[in-house]
Design a protein around this motif. Structure first.
Motif, PDB file in Angstrom:
ATOM      1  N   ARG A  61       0.815  -1.209   0.000  1.00  0.00           N
ATOM      2  CA  ARG A  61       0.000   0.000   0.000  1.00  0.00           C
ATOM      3  C   ARG A  61       0.843   1.250   0.000  1.00  0.00           C
ATOM      4  O   ARG A  61       0.488   2.269  -0.625  1.00  0.00           O
ATOM      5  CB  ARG A  61      -0.913  -0.004   1.241  1.00  0.00           C
ATOM      6  CG  ARG A  61      -1.913  -1.133   1.311  1.00  0.00           C
ATOM      7  CD  ARG A  61      -2.792  -1.228   0.086  1.00  0.00           C
ATOM      8  NE  ARG A  61      -3.524   0.013  -0.155  1.00  0.00           N
ATOM      9  CZ  ARG A  61      -4.330   0.237  -1.180  1.00  0.00           C
ATOM     10  NH1 ARG A  61      -4.474  -0.713  -2.109  1.00  0.00           N
ATOM     11  NH2 ARG A  61      -4.968   1.380  -1.313  1.00  0.00           N
ATOM     12  N   THR A  62       1.984   1.177   0.676  1.00  0.00           N
ATOM     13  CA  THR A  62       2.888   2.331   0.663  1.00  0.00           C
ATOM     14  C   THR A  62       3.362   2.621  -0.740  1.00  0.00           C
ATOM     15  O   THR A  62       3.403   3.784  -1.195  1.00  0.00           O
ATOM     16  CB  THR A  62       4.077   2.062   1.583  1.00  0.00           C
ATOM     17  OG1 THR A  62       3.593   1.860   2.923  1.00  0.00           O
ATOM     18  CG2 THR A  62       5.038   3.239   1.595  1.00  0.00           C
ATOM     19  N   GLN A  63       3.726   1.544  -1.457  1.00  0.00           N
ATOM     20  CA  GLN A  63       4.202   1.734  -2.817  1.00  0.00           C
ATOM     21  C   GLN A  63       3.083   2.174  -3.746  1.00  0.00           C
ATOM     22  O   GLN A  63       3.302   2.968  -4.671  1.00  0.00           O
ATOM     23  CB  GLN A  63       4.828   0.432  -3.344  1.00  0.00           C
ATOM     24  CG  GLN A  63       6.048  -0.020  -2.562  1.00  0.00           C
ATOM     25  CD  GLN A  63       7.130   1.050  -2.548  1.00  0.00           C
ATOM     26  OE1 GLN A  63       7.363   1.740  -3.568  1.00  0.00           O
ATOM     27  NE2 GLN A  63       7.771   1.225  -1.395  1.00  0.00           N
ATOM     28  N   ILE A  64       1.878   1.625  -3.472  1.00  0.00           N
ATOM     29  CA  ILE A  64       0.747   2.027  -4.324  1.00  0.00           C
ATOM     30  C   ILE A  64       0.415   3.497  -4.130  1.00  0.00           C
ATOM     31  O   ILE A  64       0.140   4.240  -5.081  1.00  0.00           O
ATOM     32  CB  ILE A  64      -0.473   1.139  -4.027  1.00  0.00           C
ATOM     33  CG1 ILE A  64      -0.214  -0.288  -4.532  1.00  0.00           C
ATOM     34  CG2 ILE A  64      -1.744   1.700  -4.666  1.00  0.00           C
ATOM     35  CD1 ILE A  64      -1.302  -1.265  -4.174  1.00  0.00           C
ATOM     36  N   GLU A  65       0.430   3.925  -2.884  1.00  0.00           N
ATOM     37  CA  GLU A  65       0.051   5.302  -2.589  1.00  0.00           C
ATOM     38  C   GLU A  65       1.148   6.299  -2.937  1.00  0.00           C
ATOM     39  O   GLU A  65       0.899   7.513  -2.953  1.00  0.00           O
ATOM     40  CB  GLU A  65      -0.320   5.435  -1.107  1.00  0.00           C
ATOM     41  CG  GLU A  65      -1.530   4.598  -0.686  1.00  0.00           C
ATOM     42  CD  GLU A  65      -2.783   5.019  -1.457  1.00  0.00           C
ATOM     43  OE1 GLU A  65      -2.887   6.207  -1.832  1.00  0.00           O
ATOM     44  OE2 GLU A  65      -3.642   4.144  -1.684  1.00  0.00           O
ATOM     45  N   ARG A  66       2.323   5.863  -3.209  1.00  0.00           N
ATOM     46  CA  ARG A  66       3.395   6.783  -3.623  1.00  0.00           C
ATOM     47  C   ARG A  66       3.159   7.252  -5.063  1.00  0.00           C
ATOM     48  O   ARG A  66       2.563   6.553  -5.878  1.00  0.00           O
ATOM     49  CB  ARG A  66       4.753   6.062  -3.552  1.00  0.00           C
ATOM     50  CG  ARG A  66       5.259   5.820  -2.146  1.00  0.00           C
ATOM     51  CD  ARG A  66       6.560   5.064  -2.174  1.00  0.00           C
ATOM     52  NE  ARG A  66       7.594   5.820  -2.875  1.00  0.00           N
ATOM     53  CZ  ARG A  66       8.814   5.337  -3.165  1.00  0.00           C
ATOM     54  NH1 ARG A  66       9.093   4.101  -2.812  1.00  0.00           N
ATOM     55  NH2 ARG A  66       9.686   6.078  -3.793  1.00  0.00           N
ATOM     56  N   GLY A  67       3.661   8.485  -5.378  1.00  0.00           N
ATOM     57  CA  GLY A  67       3.629   8.960  -6.754  1.00  0.00           C
ATOM     58  C   GLY A  67       4.714   8.292  -7.570  1.00  0.00           C
ATOM     59  O   GLY A  67       5.499   7.488  -7.067  1.00  0.00           O
ATOM     60  N   VAL A  68       4.736   8.686  -8.869  1.00  0.00           N
ATOM     61  CA  VAL A  68       5.808   8.139  -9.708  1.00  0.00           C
ATOM     62  C   VAL A  68       7.154   8.568  -9.172  1.00  0.00           C
ATOM     63  O   VAL A  68       8.118   7.802  -9.160  1.00  0.00           O
ATOM     64  CB  VAL A  68       5.608   8.582 -11.178  1.00  0.00           C
ATOM     65  CG1 VAL A  68       6.736   8.053 -12.037  1.00  0.00           C
ATOM     66  CG2 VAL A  68       4.263   8.115 -11.674  1.00  0.00           C
TER      67      VAL A  68
END
Length: 397
Positions: A320-327
């Protein structure tokens, strides 16, 4: 205990009940007499009186001996039977089986007990395997001792029956002695009442030449009478000893009855109960071992569930952390922008410094070019043959 031993013990139960229920007759309280006896008994006493010949010392010595023959035969048969068979004490077998059961260590039932380093060093089996091995050993010992007890049981039953016969024969001998004693006492009374007075009167009435012989006959009669009295006294003593032996026989027989009853109860009731308890102990330990295996499986399942839940939480947080991060992270963009600005500023600074250095270099090049021209101009103005050098250096034009 083997099936054959158990069947033999159960089959002997009826015989034991019959033997233990038998009541032995009591000896008569008083010895009979010829005058007070019943006609049949009085006739038997007269028959025994007829065996006596006061003029035959042998009849006096053997008076009553015939009654002992039958008793001696049964006694000798019992002694021969005891000598010919290997009789081990049944009490020892009972103690052996109790010792065997008590020697079965209850502490070894704990299958959760870890083997000590010494047991591991010696390669000893696991607690449950050792327990099963000890159970099998105890079971074989119980089978062997139960078979011995069954043999003792049958021998004791045979002894009890033999003691019944011995008691009956001894009681008959006791009654027979009473008849012989009554016959002897009656004979003594007859001698004292009739024969001795008649012989004494015959001695008095005999001629002088025959008095010596008649007196000798009287002395022989009195001597025979005294021998008969001693023989009757011995028979009385024998009867007293026989009367004492009757309760002794009954005591031995009662002890044998109690022991054979205890042995049969042990074989029919106690040993199967012990075997049931031992079998239950094995089953309980197997159940405990199975429960332990189930517990280990459940614990492993719970551990897996807990570990998977933790791993899922950690993985979900990362995902989820990676998903919620921007590009691009804003910090990375800010850092890249700052680096870009610094790069541009460095480029401008370096460019300015380069222009400054180039300008200074151009000035230097101009000075060097001017100097070079001057040098070249001076070289072309010199004469072809210069004058020799003087002692002093000429001045430069």
């Amino acid at each position: 205990m083997t099936t054959q031993t158990q069947a033999s013990a159960e089959a002997a139960l009826d015989e034991i009940k019959t033997v233990t229920a038998m009541v032995l007759p009591e000896p008569p309280a008083a010895a009979p007499t010829l005058t007070g006896a019943e006609p049949a008994v009085a006739e038997e006493i007269r028959r025994r009186i007829a065996e006596l010949d006061i003029r035959d010392s042998g009849s006096i010595v053997h008076f009553g001996a015939r009654a002992q023959n039958e008793l001696q035969e049964i006694s000798q048969a019992m002694l021969a039977d005891v000598k010919n068979k290997d009789v081990g004490p049944a009490g020892e077998s009972l103690r052996d089986i109790v010792t065997t059961i008590r020697g079965f260590s209850v502490s070894e039932l704990d299958v959760r007990r870890e083997r000590s380093w010494w047991e591991k060093l010696l390669g000893r089996t696991a607690p449950f395997a050792k327990f099963v091995a000890n159970y099998e050993k105890v079971q074989s010992q119980i089978d062997r001792i139960s078979s011995d007890l069954d043999g003792h049981q049958h021998r004791l039953l045979k002894d009890i029956k033999s003691l019944d016969v011995l008691y009956e024969r001894t009681l008959n001998f006791y009654d027979e002695l009473a008849l012989y004693i009554a016959a002897g006492e009656e004979k003594l009374a007859q001698i004292d009442r009739d024969e001795i007075p008649a012989k004494a009167a015959a001695v008095e009435a005999a001629p002088e030449n025959d008095k010596v012989m008649a007196a000798q006959e009287l002395r022989d009669l009195r001597s025979a009478r005294d021998d008969l009295e001693r023989r009757v006294h011995d028979l009385k003593l024998t009867r007293q000893v026989t009367m004492q032996s009757l309760p002794s026989i009954r005591l031995v027989q009662e002890n044998d009855k109690s022991l054979v009853t205890k042995i049969n109860s042990t074989l029919v009731n106690t040993v199967p109960l012990w075997e049931t308890q031992l079998a239950q102990a094995v089953t309980i330990q197997r159940s405990a071992e199975a429960a332990r295996a189930v517990k280990d499986a459940n614990d492993l399942t719970n551990d897996l569930l807990t570990a998977n839940a933790k791993n899922l939480r950690q993985a979900n947080a990362q995902i989820r952390t990676q998903i919620e991060r921007g590009v691009f992270d804003i910090e990375a963009v800010r850092t890249a922008n700052a680096e870009l600005i610094s790069t541009i500023e460095d480029s401008l600074r370096i460019a300015d410094e380069g222009r400054t250095r180039r300008a200074a270099a151009e000035e230097d090049l101009k000075v060097m070019e001017t100097e070079l021209r001057k040098s070249l101009s001076s070289a072309s103005a010199r004469p072809a043959n210069p004058a020799p050098a003087t002692a002093g250096r000429s001045a430069t034009p």
